[in-house]
Design an enzyme around this catalytic site. Sequence first.
Site, PDB file in Angstrom:
ATOM      1  N   GLY A   3       0.825  -1.200   0.000  1.00 21.99           N
ATOM      2  CA  GLY A   3       0.000   0.000   0.000  1.00 21.99           C
ATOM      3  C   GLY A   3       0.858   1.248   0.000  1.00 21.99           C
ATOM      4  CG  ASP A  29       8.058   5.308  12.168  1.00 22.01           C
ATOM      5  OD1 ASP A  29       7.566   4.198  11.878  1.00 22.01           O
ATOM      6  OD2 ASP A  29       8.114   5.718  13.340  1.00 22.01           O
ATOM      7  N   GLY A  34      -3.865  -0.309   7.125  1.00 27.75           N
ATOM      8  CA  GLY A  34      -3.733   0.176   8.497  1.00 27.75           C
ATOM      9  C   GLY A  34      -5.059   0.639   9.072  1.00 27.75           C
TER      10      GLY A  34
END
Length: 213
Positions: free
Chosen positions: A23, A81, A173
């Site tokens: 993704g 991140d 997510g």
Amino acid sequence: MNGAADGLNEKRGIVVVATRNMGKVREFRHALEPLGKEVRSLHEYPEAPEVEEDGSTFAENAFKKAKEIGDFLKLPVLADDSGLCVELLNGEPGIYSARYAGEHGNDAANNAKLMDELMRLRQGDDTEQPLLSPARFVCALVLYDPATGRSLEAEGEVEGWITSETAGAGGFGYDPLFFVPQYERTMAELNVEEKQRISHRGEALKRLLDKLN
């Protein structure tokens, strides 16, 4: 900073994205390929080291991944991140977003734990309101060039709400739980162009590309 941009631009057009999350790879490829960059993922480099994300901030983790993998592969590496910061949970899961439920990258378990935590805190509320808490997605990006030892860094974020009514099959997510007010849809209901336009990763990419160009 100009020296960093010059060094990164001089590399042949390969950029390795420090992730196996397809993704994320799709989003980075969508942004970088129009610039003539060949975007590869860690799926193409199974020998690349696993980097322990033990930093105290998103930026520290992104830099550590970019540097360790870039030095190992001897190629420019783009690392990110990112995570979800929920107001009602005092900023959790934050830098632990990908392993919130204990197993790294288990989206279903992470989403289930997030719902459990929010529902526990909302017990006794009389409201039927599906929006449970303000939240924001945060992304830190680092593009590192091992040939020069220099890097470019950028951050982005997007604000929204965590909703109890999951929706959408796109994204990954926490996207199905993250309601974006300006679209009146969850992040998982947006197409790539819409998501790139307003997402934390899209915003960080815009800022990074401004520096690179």
